[in-house]
Structures are given as C-alpha cells and as structure tokens.
Design a protein around this motif. Structure first.
Motif, short mmCIF file in Angstrom:
data_model
loop_
_atom_site.label_atom_id
_atom_site.label_comp_id
_atom_site.label_asym_id
_atom_site.label_seq_id
_atom_site.Cartn_x
_atom_site.Cartn_y
_atom_site.Cartn_z
N ARG A 36 0.82 -1.21 0.00
CA ARG A 36 0.00 0.00 0.00
C ARG A 36 0.86 1.26 0.00
NH1 ARG A 36 -1.85 -2.77 4.31
NH2 ARG A 36 -1.30 -1.07 5.72
N LEU A 37 0.28 2.34 -0.54
CA LEU A 37 0.99 3.62 -0.64
C LEU A 37 1.45 4.11 0.72
CD1 LEU A 37 1.91 6.06 -2.29
CD2 LEU A 37 -0.39 7.03 -1.99
N ASN A 172 6.76 -2.33 -5.56
CA ASN A 172 6.62 -0.94 -6.01
C ASN A 172 7.84 -0.42 -6.76
OD1 ASN A 172 3.98 -0.38 -5.04
ND2 ASN A 172 4.79 -0.22 -2.95
N GLY A 173 8.70 -1.34 -7.21
CA GLY A 173 9.92 -0.88 -7.88
C GLY A 173 10.15 -1.48 -9.25
N TRP A 174 9.19 -2.27 -9.78
CA TRP A 174 9.46 -2.98 -11.02
C TRP A 174 9.59 -2.05 -12.23
CZ3 TRP A 174 6.21 -3.07 -15.31
CH2 TRP A 174 4.89 -2.66 -15.12
N ARG A 175 8.86 -0.91 -12.23
CA ARG A 175 8.99 0.02 -13.36
C ARG A 175 10.38 0.66 -13.37
NH1 ARG A 175 4.11 0.84 -15.77
NH2 ARG A 175 2.25 0.31 -14.55
N PRO A 208 5.97 -7.76 7.35
CA PRO A 208 4.62 -7.36 6.96
C PRO A 208 4.50 -5.85 6.77
CG PRO A 208 4.69 -7.86 9.29
CD PRO A 208 6.02 -8.26 8.74
N CYS A 209 5.51 -5.09 7.21
CA CYS A 209 5.51 -3.63 7.08
C CYS A 209 6.30 -3.16 5.87
CB CYS A 209 6.09 -2.99 8.34
SG CYS A 209 5.30 -3.52 9.88
N ASP A 210 6.77 -4.10 5.04
CA ASP A 210 7.56 -3.77 3.86
C ASP A 210 6.75 -2.89 2.92
OD1 ASP A 210 9.08 -3.88 1.42
OD2 ASP A 210 10.03 -5.71 2.14
N PRO A 215 4.83 -8.66 1.01
CA PRO A 215 5.26 -9.68 1.97
C PRO A 215 5.18 -11.11 1.44
CG PRO A 215 3.97 -8.01 3.09
CD PRO A 215 3.88 -7.69 1.62
N ARG A 216 4.14 -11.43 0.66
CA ARG A 216 4.01 -12.80 0.15
C ARG A 216 5.16 -13.14 -0.80
NH1 ARG A 216 -1.65 -11.65 -0.03
NH2 ARG A 216 -1.49 -11.08 -2.24
N SER A 217 5.63 -12.15 -1.55
CA SER A 217 6.74 -12.39 -2.48
C SER A 217 8.05 -12.61 -1.74
CB SER A 217 6.89 -11.20 -3.44
OG SER A 217 5.79 -11.11 -4.31
N ALA A 218 8.22 -11.91 -0.61
CA ALA A 218 9.46 -12.01 0.16
C ALA A 218 9.46 -13.19 1.11
CB ALA A 218 9.68 -10.71 0.95
N CYS A 219 8.28 -13.66 1.49
CA CYS A 219 8.16 -14.81 2.39
C CYS A 219 8.25 -16.12 1.61
CB CYS A 219 6.85 -14.73 3.16
SG CYS A 219 6.54 -16.14 4.26
#
Length: 255
Positions: A36-37, A172-175, A208-210, A215-219
């Motif tokens: 989220r933003l 939030n960094g793929w672009r 979970p605060c990333d 979080p699901r991608s990093a877990c």
C-alpha cells in the motif's frame, strides 16, 4: 594533425533511452500489486533509523558460535555502503563480512551476474570454505541464483525482503527496475526459475511492514525456501534495524 573529439560510449543513445522509458511505462499485465501507498511513503523515513536505534533497546551482540565468511549483496539501486552497519555488526560478532565487489546494484543483468559469480568463486578459493550469502531485496534473488549454480561454494542463503516468489511485479519498484536494468522483470537475462529453491539451506527474512516488496513475495511458499523469519520493519530497515540484525545473527548461529 587534428584529432577527433572523444565520444563517451558509456552514455545511452536516444534510442536506448526511449526504449527504457517505454519499459517503465508498460501496463502491468497481471493483477500483481505492491504494498500500500502508506507503507511505501514510510520507506522515505529511513534516514531516521540510526536515531531510532539509539532510542530503543541496545542490540547485544554475543560472540558467534560458528564464525563464518559472509558476502553481502545490496538491493536494487543500492551501494554496498548501505549495508556497512550490518557488516560491522557481523564483524563484531566474529564473522568475516565481505562486499560483493560490484558497487551499485543496477539490475540482475547477465554481465553483472557473471562478475558476482567470479567474486564468489574467488572468496571461496581464498577462504577455503563455503560462503554464506546474505542478500537484501534484489541482492537476495541474485544470491539464490548463485547458490543454484555453485551449491558447493555456498553454505547458506539468507534473503531479506527479496521478491523471489509469485509475480515479479508484486512490488513498487518494477517500473524503475525495467528502466534502469533495460529488461523486463519477468524476462531475466539468465536462464532460471526464480522461485525454485536453491539446493542449500535457504532462509527468507520478510516484513509485513515492507513498503517496497509485497510480503508474500518475500516470504515465499513452502518448497521455495526452507524457513522464514518475520520481522517488523520497513524494507529499508531490513539492513538498518536491531530486530533484523538480531534475526541475521541468529540464523548464522544455527546448525
């Protein structure tokens, strides 16, 4: 005799700039979304982390039960200096902390992977033992790939907020990545299945605060890593907070 003016071939051409800009503007072809933003905006508070460390409970660093040689791989767009605080804590515990030797991490290109691969081989030959790879964000994805290719030279992989699972656009960094690295996040320049677990012990530290990587991608899912450790800090805080540092030290002392 007149000399021709020097042409700086390191600068991208207009065509290349246009191509990378087009990559950055591509629509997301799936339903993947980053955090989220609100969480993303909190990432910009990272310069306050050193002050927060002083105000919170002091990190007690015990002598390592199993001193190891560790190579630190920075995240996308980051310089190894961003992991210097972590390196000093590792050294304080008795480990040997080594940089990845490539400066800024500007993408998992074939050339950059080949160079960090040579760095791993050199460290292994110099120290005579398998190396622990600790990778932050994109650095963790690259660490996993190194372990797949050189399992005999890697003792363990510890990823920190690394997007190895699910859609490569669940962040939030793929672009920015596509614009700077010059290739799509789902079209890596090396032949690999990113979510496939390396044949060495692989631990995923996630939060979970990333605000950068979902979080699901990093877990990850069972089978994509051996174990997970949850900490409550920002993506930037994964290499700057006492909680994350304590988790790393504990992992190095396991087994």
């Amino acid at each position: 005799m007149a000399t021709l003016p020097f042409k700086d071939t390191s600068l991208p051409s207009r065509e290349e700039i246009a191509r990378r800009w087009a990559l950055a503007k591509e629509p997301c072809p799936d339903d993947a979304r980053g955090p989220r933003l609100k969480l993303l905006l909190r990432e910009f508070l990272w310069p306050l982390e050193p002050l927060r460390r002083r105000l919170r409970e002091r990190l007690e660093i015990a002598p390592a039960r199993h001193p190891k040689t560790v190579m630190l791989l920075p995240g996308f767009g980051a310089h190894p200096i961003r992991m210097r605080w972590m390196a000093r804590r590792l050294e304080e515990a008795g480990h040997v902390a080594k940089r990845w030797g490539l400066g800024y991490n500007l993408g998992a290109t074939a050339d950059r992977f080949e160079r960090v691969e040579k760095r791993l081989v050199a460290l292994h030959g110099r120290h005579g033992e398998p190396i622990v790879l600790i990778g932050w964000s994109l650095g963790g994805v690259m660490a996993r790939e190194l372990a797949k290719k050189h399992p005999d030279k890697v003792a363990k992989v510890v990823t920190m907020g690394s997007p190895f699972s699910g859609s490569p656009r669940a962040n939030n960094g793929w672009r920015a990545y596509q614009a700077i690295a010059g290739h799509r996040v789902d079209e890596p320049e090396i032949d690999t299945v990113v979510a496939e677990k390396p044949p060495v012990e692989t631990v995923a530290i996630w939060s979970p605060c990333d605000g950068v990587v979902h979080p699901r991608s990093a877990c990850g899912k069972p089978g994509e890593r051996d174990r997970t450790v949850a900490v409550r800090c920002s993506h930037m805080g994964l290499v700057m907070t006492n909680e994350a540092m304590a988790a790393v030290l504990a992992e190095l002392d396991r087994g």
